[in-house]
Design a protein around this motif. Structure first.
Motif, mmCIF file in Angstrom:
data_model
loop_
_atom_site.group_PDB
_atom_site.id
_atom_site.type_symbol
_atom_site.label_atom_id
_atom_site.label_comp_id
_atom_site.label_asym_id
_atom_site.label_seq_id
_atom_site.Cartn_x
_atom_site.Cartn_y
_atom_site.Cartn_z
ATOM 1 N N PRO A 27 -7.580 -1.302 -3.295
ATOM 2 C CA PRO A 27 -7.355 -1.865 -4.638
ATOM 3 C C PRO A 27 -7.244 -3.385 -4.569
ATOM 4 C CG PRO A 27 -5.321 -0.942 -3.772
ATOM 5 C CD PRO A 27 -6.398 -0.574 -2.798
ATOM 6 N N GLU B 268 -4.523 0.614 -11.309
ATOM 7 C CA GLU B 268 -5.226 -0.125 -10.261
ATOM 8 C C GLU B 268 -6.602 -0.561 -10.740
ATOM 9 O OE1 GLU B 268 -4.052 1.655 -6.075
ATOM 10 O OE2 GLU B 268 -5.143 3.140 -7.258
ATOM 11 N N SER B 269 -7.155 -1.506 -10.008
ATOM 12 C CA SER B 269 -8.527 -1.940 -10.271
ATOM 13 C C SER B 269 -9.153 -2.425 -8.972
ATOM 14 C CB SER B 269 -8.555 -3.066 -11.307
ATOM 15 O OG SER B 269 -9.863 -3.619 -11.429
ATOM 16 N N SER C 254 0.841 -1.184 0.000
ATOM 17 C CA SER C 254 0.000 0.000 0.000
ATOM 18 C C SER C 254 0.879 1.237 0.000
ATOM 19 C CB SER C 254 -0.904 0.003 1.238
ATOM 20 O OG SER C 254 -1.602 1.216 1.348
ATOM 21 N N SER D 41 -6.292 -5.123 -7.480
ATOM 22 C CA SER D 41 -5.219 -5.441 -8.417
ATOM 23 C C SER D 41 -4.401 -4.175 -8.648
ATOM 24 C CB SER D 41 -5.755 -5.924 -9.768
ATOM 25 O OG SER D 41 -6.529 -7.091 -9.637
ATOM 26 N N GLN D 42 -3.095 -4.328 -8.754
ATOM 27 C CA GLN D 42 -2.207 -3.209 -9.054
ATOM 28 C C GLN D 42 -1.106 -3.668 -10.002
ATOM 29 O OE1 GLN D 42 -0.873 -2.055 -5.062
ATOM 30 N NE2 GLN D 42 -2.096 -0.200 -5.220
ATOM 31 N N GLY E 297 -5.648 7.607 -5.234
ATOM 32 C CA GLY E 297 -5.527 6.156 -5.117
ATOM 33 C C GLY E 297 -6.802 5.528 -4.610
#
Length: 459
Positions: free
Chosen positions: A278, A299-300, A248, A280-281, A274
């Protein structure tokens, strides 16, 4: 490799099956001891290195480890969760990495899997065991499952985005083309472009998409930069398919200050863009002319959103962005005077005054008691405000700023004064204090104030 496996090896490449290594279905590894006794265990995932090598996690001192060191041979079975296809890999052990890019890539993914499964205190990577792939064999299921449709056509998206980047004539249009292309062509909705501040050993946000706070100019020490910091340090893409607090990039001291009610400690900090959680990164380094100039973080909110193909795509367009920044940085140093529009009469019409405070110790700047920015960009805006108050002149040039570089503690020319001005322009637009920077020619700008200016230098 024997002759029987050679045609099979040519028909099936490791690159073709690299997404099966991700660990959505844990890979099964079979090792054999010196006494011929087989041993099977499951791994969290495997890591594709190149078309000849994979890396497996070395986590525990166990029977499998003893077998590997004794024989140097393992078999690995990986499965496609979407089609049901299995692939059997015959591997030969070469070495164990305990640092470097392969180790960091494997550690990042392991941290994400550990967080997903509640095993953060159990999963500890001792090393990345590197193997040469001697053969691959596909085992088709009796009833194959349908494949999942891709998010987008990455190859076509990269081509379109690359074409737009190639047409960019200045830094502003380059950055706009890049962030628009990420959304339009690559279907990425959350991204941050971090640039490296070598003097301060940190990153600062040049642009972002998809966040409530754009965060232009937000700063982050390299030690707290999470996935982006690792990608920059190791100069390789780093990807996580599950949320991991280990990577993170939120400032932990900021959360603690909020808990303690120390709001003043956060008064001169631009909120970081941000996602709060998240899933996924993916971070890729931005390199140009032999230097790493920053990192791109995407990110997702979905697990396993990014793939090896995304790594390839973003590495390609990220390199073009970095090269464009370097090339246009040089172009910005060549001034091209133009006739600037007549300055507006900011004193008329009862416009609200703009009270600017400047703290030279770190070049923090406040406008009407609200924090704007600090560092190099803060030094620049303070100088421009001071010059306008003293002379009434709005126009300025990059040459003037470079000549005043010593007083402003400006970085070397290689740190791109044009990029700093673009960052300042974006930050002023976000805050909407009534101060604006407008480009009016190559190397030529104006500082426009919507009201009468005053400047106080403190501390």
């Amino acid at each position: 490799m024997n002759a029987a496996t050679q045609p099979e090896r040519r028909s099936l490449k490791l690159r073709d099956v690299r997404r099966l290594l991700e660990g959505v279905i844990p890979p099964a590894m079979c090792s054999v001891g010196a006494d011929g006794m087989p041993h099977v265990n499951y791994l969290s995932h495997a890591e594709y290195i190149d078309d000849e090598h994979v890396a497996l996690t070395y986590q525990f001192l166990n029977r499998a480890r003893a077998n590997i060191l004794a024989t140097g041979r393992v078999a690995l079975s990986v499965e496609d969760p979407f089609t049901g296809v299995s692939v059997l890999l015959q591997l030969r052990y070469e070495r164990t990495d305990t640092e470097g890019p392969v180790f960091e890539r494997l550690r990042a993914k392991l941290a994400g899997i550990a967080a997903q499964t509640g095993m953060e205190k159990v999963f500890h990577l001792r090393g990345a065991d590197v193997y040469r792939v001697e053969s691959l064999r596909k085992l088709d299921p009796v009833h194959p499952l349908p494949s999942m449709a891709p998010r987008c056509d990455l190859a076509t998206g990269v081509r379109r985005l690359s074409e737009q980047l190639a047409e960019a004539a200045d830094l502003r249009s380059l950055l706009t083309a890049f962030i628009d292309g990420l959304q339009r062509d690559l279907r990425i909705t959350h991204a941050i472009v971090w640039l490296l501040d070598e003097q301060r050993q940190g990153l600062y946000t040049l642009a972002s998409i998809g966040y409530e706070q754009a965060g232009s100019g937000a700063e982050l020490p390299l030690a707290e930069a999470g996935l982006a910091g690792v990608a920059l340090r190791e100069n390789v893409p780093i990807r996580i398919g599950h949320m991991s607090q280990m990577y993170s990039y939120g400032m932990s001291w900021r959360a603690k200050a909020e808990q303690l009610g120390l709001q003043a400690a956060m008064a001169d900090t631009i909120p970081l863009p941000g996602l709060a959680n998240p899933r996924s990164q993916l971070a890729v380094p931005l390199r140009a002319r032999g230097r790493t100039v920053g990192a791109l973080l995407v990110e997702s909110e979905s697990d396993q959103f990014f793939s090896y193909d995304d790594e390839d795509a973003l590495t390609a367009v990220g390199a073009q962005l970095a090269q464009g920044l370097a090339a246009l940085r040089t172009a910005e140093l060549v001034e091209e005077p133009v006739t600037a529009p007549a300055a507006a009469d900011t004193q008329a019409g009862g416009s609200a005054p703009l009270r600017v405070r400047h703290y030279p110790r770190d070049h923090s700047v406040f406008v009407n008691d609200q924090y704007l920015i600090k560092g190099v960009a803060g030094a620049i805006i303070a100088k421009l405000v001071r010059d306008q108050i003293d002379s009434g002149r709005e126009a300025f040039s990059t040459r003037e700023l470079r000549l005043a570089g010593g007083d402003l503690r400006l970085p070397e020319v290689q740190d791109n004064l044009g990029v700093r001005l673009l960052l300042l322009e974006r930050r002023l637009a976000e805050r909407d204090f009534g101060l604006h920077i407008e480009r009016c020619g190559r190397g030529q700008y104006r500082l426009i104030a919507d009201g009468p200016l005053s400047l106080a230098t403190e501390g």
